[in-house]
Design a protein around this motif. Sequence first.
Motif, PDB file in Angstrom:
ATOM      1  N   PHE A 139      31.579  48.797  24.434  1.00 15.55           N
ATOM      2  CA  PHE A 139      31.825  50.169  24.876  1.00 15.55           C
ATOM      3  C   PHE A 139      30.575  51.023  24.646  1.00 15.55           C
ATOM      4  CE2 PHE A 139      33.143  54.511  23.776  1.00 15.55           C
ATOM      5  CZ  PHE A 139      33.814  54.868  24.929  1.00 15.55           C
ATOM      6  N   HIS A 140      29.992  50.884  23.462  1.00 13.00           N
ATOM      7  CA  HIS A 140      28.857  51.743  23.125  1.00 13.00           C
ATOM      8  C   HIS A 140      27.573  51.337  23.847  1.00 13.00           C
ATOM      9  CE1 HIS A 140      31.097  54.146  20.396  1.00 13.00           C
ATOM     10  NE2 HIS A 140      31.456  53.103  19.650  1.00 13.00           N
ATOM     11  N   TYR A 141      27.410  50.021  24.058  1.00 11.44           N
ATOM     12  CA  TYR A 141      26.112  49.593  24.585  1.00 11.44           C
ATOM     13  C   TYR A 141      26.081  49.360  26.088  1.00 11.44           C
ATOM     14  CZ  TYR A 141      24.579  49.555  19.827  1.00 11.44           C
ATOM     15  OH  TYR A 141      24.263  49.965  18.563  1.00 11.44           O
ATOM     16  N   SER A 142      27.269  49.362  26.729  1.00 12.36           N
ATOM     17  CA  SER A 142      27.246  49.165  28.185  1.00 12.36           C
ATOM     18  C   SER A 142      26.713  50.424  28.843  1.00 12.36           C
ATOM     19  CB  SER A 142      28.640  48.869  28.718  1.00 12.36           C
ATOM     20  OG  SER A 142      29.101  47.662  28.187  1.00 12.36           O
ATOM     21  N   THR A 143      25.839  50.229  29.806  1.00 14.69           N
ATOM     22  CA  THR A 143      25.228  51.403  30.438  1.00 14.69           C
ATOM     23  C   THR A 143      26.104  51.982  31.545  1.00 14.69           C
ATOM     24  OG1 THR A 143      24.008  49.780  31.703  1.00 14.69           O
ATOM     25  CG2 THR A 143      22.812  50.884  29.915  1.00 14.69           C
ATOM     26  N   ASN A 144      26.898  51.133  32.194  1.00 18.18           N
ATOM     27  CA  ASN A 144      27.798  51.643  33.239  1.00 18.18           C
ATOM     28  C   ASN A 144      29.035  50.746  33.322  1.00 18.18           C
ATOM     29  OD1 ASN A 144      27.260  49.312  34.867  1.00 18.18           O
ATOM     30  ND2 ASN A 144      25.265  50.242  35.286  1.00 18.18           N
ATOM     31  N   LYS A 145      29.949  51.141  34.218  1.00 20.68           N
ATOM     32  CA  LYS A 145      31.235  50.437  34.262  1.00 20.68           C
ATOM     33  C   LYS A 145      31.097  48.965  34.629  1.00 20.68           C
ATOM     34  CE  LYS A 145      35.094  51.422  36.979  1.00 20.68           C
ATOM     35  NZ  LYS A 145      36.173  52.353  37.314  1.00 20.68           N
ATOM     36  N   SER A 146      30.293  48.661  35.638  1.00 19.01           N
ATOM     37  CA  SER A 146      30.248  47.251  36.053  1.00 19.01           C
ATOM     38  C   SER A 146      29.611  46.381  34.965  1.00 19.01           C
ATOM     39  CB  SER A 146      29.560  47.088  37.405  1.00 19.01           C
ATOM     40  OG  SER A 146      28.220  47.451  37.283  1.00 19.01           O
ATOM     41  N   ASP A 147      28.649  46.947  34.274  1.00 21.12           N
ATOM     42  CA  ASP A 147      28.039  46.243  33.145  1.00 21.12           C
ATOM     43  C   ASP A 147      29.109  45.967  32.079  1.00 21.12           C
ATOM     44  OD1 ASP A 147      26.130  45.333  31.365  1.00 21.12           O
ATOM     45  OD2 ASP A 147      25.708  47.333  30.567  1.00 21.12           O
ATOM     46  N   PHE A 148      29.908  47.005  31.792  1.00 20.64           N
ATOM     47  CA  PHE A 148      30.970  46.881  30.791  1.00 20.64           C
ATOM     48  C   PHE A 148      31.996  45.814  31.203  1.00 20.64           C
ATOM     49  CE2 PHE A 148      35.352  48.096  29.710  1.00 20.64           C
ATOM     50  CZ  PHE A 148      35.294  47.917  28.341  1.00 20.64           C
ATOM     51  N   LEU A 149      32.438  45.885  32.472  1.00 21.80           N
ATOM     52  CA  LEU A 149      33.481  44.954  32.929  1.00 21.80           C
ATOM     53  C   LEU A 149      33.009  43.502  32.864  1.00 21.80           C
ATOM     54  CD1 LEU A 149      34.996  46.878  35.998  1.00 21.80           C
ATOM     55  CD2 LEU A 149      35.997  46.582  33.718  1.00 21.80           C
ATOM     56  N   GLU A 150      31.773  43.310  33.214  1.00 20.31           N
ATOM     57  CA  GLU A 150      31.215  41.950  33.188  1.00 20.31           C
ATOM     58  C   GLU A 150      31.227  41.391  31.759  1.00 20.31           C
ATOM     59  OE1 GLU A 150      27.002  40.439  34.527  1.00 20.31           O
ATOM     60  OE2 GLU A 150      27.953  41.691  36.065  1.00 20.31           O
TER      61      GLU A 150
ATOM     62  N   LEU B 187      39.845  52.705  35.474  1.00 22.54           N
ATOM     63  CA  LEU B 187      39.608  53.842  34.564  1.00 22.54           C
ATOM     64  C   LEU B 187      38.256  54.501  34.840  1.00 22.54           C
ATOM     65  CD1 LEU B 187      40.761  52.305  31.152  1.00 22.54           C
ATOM     66  CD2 LEU B 187      42.063  53.765  32.694  1.00 22.54           C
ATOM     67  N   ASN B 188      38.180  55.763  34.465  1.00 24.32           N
ATOM     68  CA  ASN B 188      36.908  56.470  34.598  1.00 24.32           C
ATOM     69  C   ASN B 188      36.084  56.233  33.324  1.00 24.32           C
ATOM     70  OD1 ASN B 188      34.814  58.288  34.722  1.00 24.32           O
ATOM     71  ND2 ASN B 188      36.031  59.829  35.819  1.00 24.32           N
TER      72      ASN B 188
END
Length: 306
Positions: free
Chosen positions: A29-40, A66-67
Motif C-alpha cells: 500500500f505504501h510503496y505502490s506508486t499507482n493502482k495497477s502497480d498495487f494490483l499487480e 476502489l479509488n
Amino acid sequence: MKIVDIISHFKDGLNKSRKNLADKFELLFHYSTNKSDFLERLEELLILSDVGVLATSEIINKFSQLNFKEYKENNFISFKKKLKDILIDILNSNTLKFNVNKDRLNIIMIVGVNGSGKTSIAGKIAYSLKKESNNILLVPADTFRAAGIQQLKILADQAGVEMINAKEGADPASVVYDGISAAQARKKNIIIIDTAGRLHTKINLMNELEKIKRVIQNEAQEYSLEILQVIDATMGQNAIFQAKSFNKSLGVTGIVLTKMDGTAKGGIVIAIKKELNISVKLISLGEKLNNLYDFEANKFVEALLD
Ligand code: GDP
C-alpha cells in the motif's frame, strides 16, 4: 466447543501467516506508486500466500473498483478493512459449524492422508467434547499401523475417554462395526473413528473408507455422521487436490486444518472455501490436546490481518 480467548490464541498461532500477509500488504500500500502497480503486486502476494486463483481474482476484481488514490491520501486502516471484509464474505458464505446433536448418536469419521494429524485430531476432539460432558468412544480403524492404535490409546487415556481394542491388521470396517455395537450397548453419544491415511491416490484406501461409511449407514441407528477431512495447512495447494479426491469418494462434511501454527500460508483457508465450498470447521494451532478451536471467520481474519 467453547472458545476461550480465541483471538489471542489465533494471533499466536497465526504469527507466521500474519507477518507474511499483513505486513507485506501494508508495504504494498505504501510503496505502490499507482493502482495497477498495487494490483499487480497484491496478486503476487495473494498467490504466494496460497489464497488460490479463484479467491485471488475475486479480491483483485474488488480492489480494482476502489479509488486507490483517495485511500492513499486518507488512511491505510480503512483500506485494510476492505480486504478484511472481502475475506470474511468469502469465508462466511454457506458456512457450517461443527456441532454435536444432543438427542442422537454422533459419529465422527476422521479421514486424511498420513501425517496430516488425524490421530491427534481424534484425541483433541475427544478431549474437547469430553469436557462438555459427552460420553465418547474412540475407534481405532487405522489398523495398518500398530503404532496408530497405540497412539490413539495414549490420547484416549489423556483425554479420559474409552477406546475399543483392535488388533494390527484387523479389517478396519469390522473394527467400526464392533465400535458401533459397543457404543450402542454402552449408551455412548459420540463415536470418533480414526482411519488409515495411506496416499489418497491409491484407490484401495478410498474403497476401504467407502466400506467403513457403508457399515456406519447399515449398522448405526438414529445417528448423524460428520466426515471430517484433516488437512495439513503446510501442504499448500496440494491440500486442494487431496480434499477434492476425498470429497469425491466420501462426501466430506467439514475440514479440519492442522499445523496452522507452522505455516506462513494461512491463506489456504480461503482457497479451500472458495475452490471446494467445504466449510473449514476446526483449526489446530499446536500439538497439545487443547490446541483445537472452532473456526470463526471474523476472528480468523482479524488475527490474520491485525
Ligand atoms: P496422522 O498420521 O494423520 O494420524 O497424523 P498424527 O496425528 O500422527 O500427526 C502427525 C504429526 O503432526 C505429529 O507429530 C503431531 O504432533 C503433529 N501435529 C498434528 N497437529 C498439529 C498442529 O496443529 N500443529 C503442529 N505444530 N503439529 C501438529
